[in-house]
Write an enzyme that holds these catalytic residues in place. Sequence first.
Site, PDB file in Angstrom:
ATOM      1  N   TYR A   1     -12.686  19.973 -35.624  1.00 25.94           N
ATOM      2  CA  TYR A   1     -13.986  20.694 -35.760  1.00 25.94           C
ATOM      3  C   TYR A   1     -14.916  20.552 -34.775  1.00 25.94           C
ATOM      4  O   TYR A   1     -14.787  19.420 -34.075  1.00 25.94           O
ATOM      5  CB  TYR A   1     -14.443  20.443 -37.097  1.00 25.94           C
ATOM      6  CG  TYR A   1     -14.838  18.544 -37.268  1.00 25.94           C
ATOM      7  CD1 TYR A   1     -16.008  18.061 -36.903  1.00 25.94           C
ATOM      8  CD2 TYR A   1     -14.328  17.764 -37.928  1.00 25.94           C
ATOM      9  CE1 TYR A   1     -16.318  16.928 -37.006  1.00 25.94           C
ATOM     10  CE2 TYR A   1     -14.124  16.659 -38.223  1.00 25.94           C
ATOM     11  CZ  TYR A   1     -15.617  15.849 -37.652  1.00 25.94           C
ATOM     12  OH  TYR A   1     -15.909  14.562 -37.664  1.00 25.94           O
TER      13      TYR A   1
ATOM     14  N   HIS B   1      -8.880  13.672 -37.366  1.00 31.56           N
ATOM     15  CA  HIS B   1      -8.998  12.359 -37.701  1.00 31.56           C
ATOM     16  C   HIS B   1      -9.252  12.206 -38.762  1.00 31.56           C
ATOM     17  O   HIS B   1      -9.704  12.881 -39.851  1.00 31.56           O
ATOM     18  CB  HIS B   1     -10.020  11.805 -36.741  1.00 31.56           C
ATOM     19  CG  HIS B   1     -11.295  12.193 -36.940  1.00 31.56           C
ATOM     20  ND1 HIS B   1     -11.689  13.565 -36.597  1.00 31.56           N
ATOM     21  CD2 HIS B   1     -12.319  11.957 -37.871  1.00 31.56           C
ATOM     22  CE1 HIS B   1     -12.990  14.048 -36.876  1.00 31.56           C
ATOM     23  NE2 HIS B   1     -13.318  12.844 -37.989  1.00 31.56           N
TER      24      HIS B   1
ATOM     25  N   ARG C   1     -14.093  17.530 -32.494  1.00 30.27           N
ATOM     26  CA  ARG C   1     -13.513  16.330 -32.715  1.00 30.27           C
ATOM     27  C   ARG C   1     -11.978  16.656 -32.870  1.00 30.27           C
ATOM     28  O   ARG C   1     -11.561  17.566 -33.562  1.00 30.27           O
ATOM     29  CB  ARG C   1     -13.776  15.386 -34.086  1.00 30.27           C
ATOM     30  CG  ARG C   1     -15.391  15.115 -34.156  1.00 30.27           C
ATOM     31  CD  ARG C   1     -15.720  14.374 -33.177  1.00 30.27           C
ATOM     32  NE  ARG C   1     -15.012  12.990 -32.865  1.00 30.27           N
ATOM     33  CZ  ARG C   1     -14.521  12.021 -33.770  1.00 30.27           C
ATOM     34  NH1 ARG C   1     -14.988  11.987 -34.880  1.00 30.27           N
ATOM     35  NH2 ARG C   1     -13.443  11.092 -33.318  1.00 30.27           N
TER      36      ARG C   1
HETATM   37 FE   LIG Z   1     -15.268  13.035 -39.018  1.00 30.38          FE
END
Ligand SMILES: [Fe+3]
Lengths: 204, 253
Positions: free
Chosen positions: B158, B171, B168
Amino acid sequence: MAQDLGYLKETASQTAGPYVHIGLTPNFCGIGGVYEADLGASMVNDRTLGQRITVTGRVIDGAGMPLKDALVEIWQADAAGLYNSPSERRGAADPNFAGWGRSPTGADDGMFTFETVKPGRVPFHDGRLMAPHISFWIVARGINIGLHTRMYFPDEAAANAADPLLARIEHRHRAETLVAAGRTPNYVFDIHLQGEKETVFLDI
Amino acid sequence: MSGDQSGGENDRPETGAFFARDRAWHPPAFAPGYKSSVLRSPQKALLSLDGTLSEITGPVFGHSMLGELDNDLIHNFAKPGESAIGERIIVHGRVLDERGRPVQDALVEFWQANAGGRYRHRKESYLAALDPNFGGCGRAITNGDGHYCFRTVKPGAYPWPNGVNDWRPAHIHFSIFGHGFAQRLITQMYFEGDPMIWKCPIVGAIPDRRAIEQLIAALDWGNTVPMDARAYKFDIVLRGRRSTFFENRPEGN
Ligand SMILES: [Fe+3]
């Protein structure tokens, strides 16, 4: 060359990010029905021994703003100064008090709240009694590794003056950052991440 | 929270202080590439102290507190008979300490975005769709071998407001509670083969490449369930503690 000690490295910390409440206090942030209640939300029941106290406070950033996406955990001894832990070998702690609590900082005012009991005194390495205190751990977006600190009580001046941890703070005025405001039974402990009033954080 | 400890060496509660934390291995508090850290990083030296009872002790979480679906993110928020959308995966591994010993009865909590990279949170603003059947949180407690496992969907990458175009990598956030309050750890797990890991400012705050590689779960083909879910293995290491054989503490260890 010598033998390899064979030790592993501790897994590196990473920030809890902006949504730590999803994982650790889901009911608080509107994710109902997964867990019955948020873990660590209530610390005492009607059989818990000791004097009931309330600890509230905020975690404040370098611009003076309270964090609204932080998570605070506390760990403390029971009223008799015993930890409810297998590593506690001095006696059995109050079975009605786990000694651990968890609170999100509120979405509106950034306050954390703990309803607990006043902890008894616990010995330092050399057997001297430490002043009554509560251990704190703070995580949030922007905090790369969780911050440890302690809260002491403002109405324990004599015990605080003899406390071995407080005595190790070189800048004497900074010891005050570990002493809560307020008085029995309502204490206020604001944690400052930076600035003039930066809280003393611990490498323990 | 009561311990039903059983089996082997973990039966004997340990009372040693923890190994000093290697702070050069962890990301520093102040990491300007991750802008949120600028106003939230302590600027003064930490007060170093060998752990006292207040740090070496910690609560025990009993397996009895777990609900049946706590470690099944595909179903724990879904309507009956429905399931979360996304690539089905199993994440499992062991919680060890720095001495390589399993940490039994550790509380492992995890949270993540859905398959599209969207979190279920009122402050979330990414335009990816919410999945009505995905909450995004789960938990497990390690067994005598230090093992945990859960089932979920692979989270999406995202974008986030930091640099002009920061994303990111996929995760999962992990919180681990071992045996002592000073062992407390929050970290993130990444996925083998993801090129975005090396572009991320949060990952990049970790100074040592080996410490980053330790956060990357390996595709565990052996444990992949045919026609169902792939497996990823993610081991977590908590601080080790000193032996107390020759220590004679006044409080009576
Ligand atoms: Fe996160």
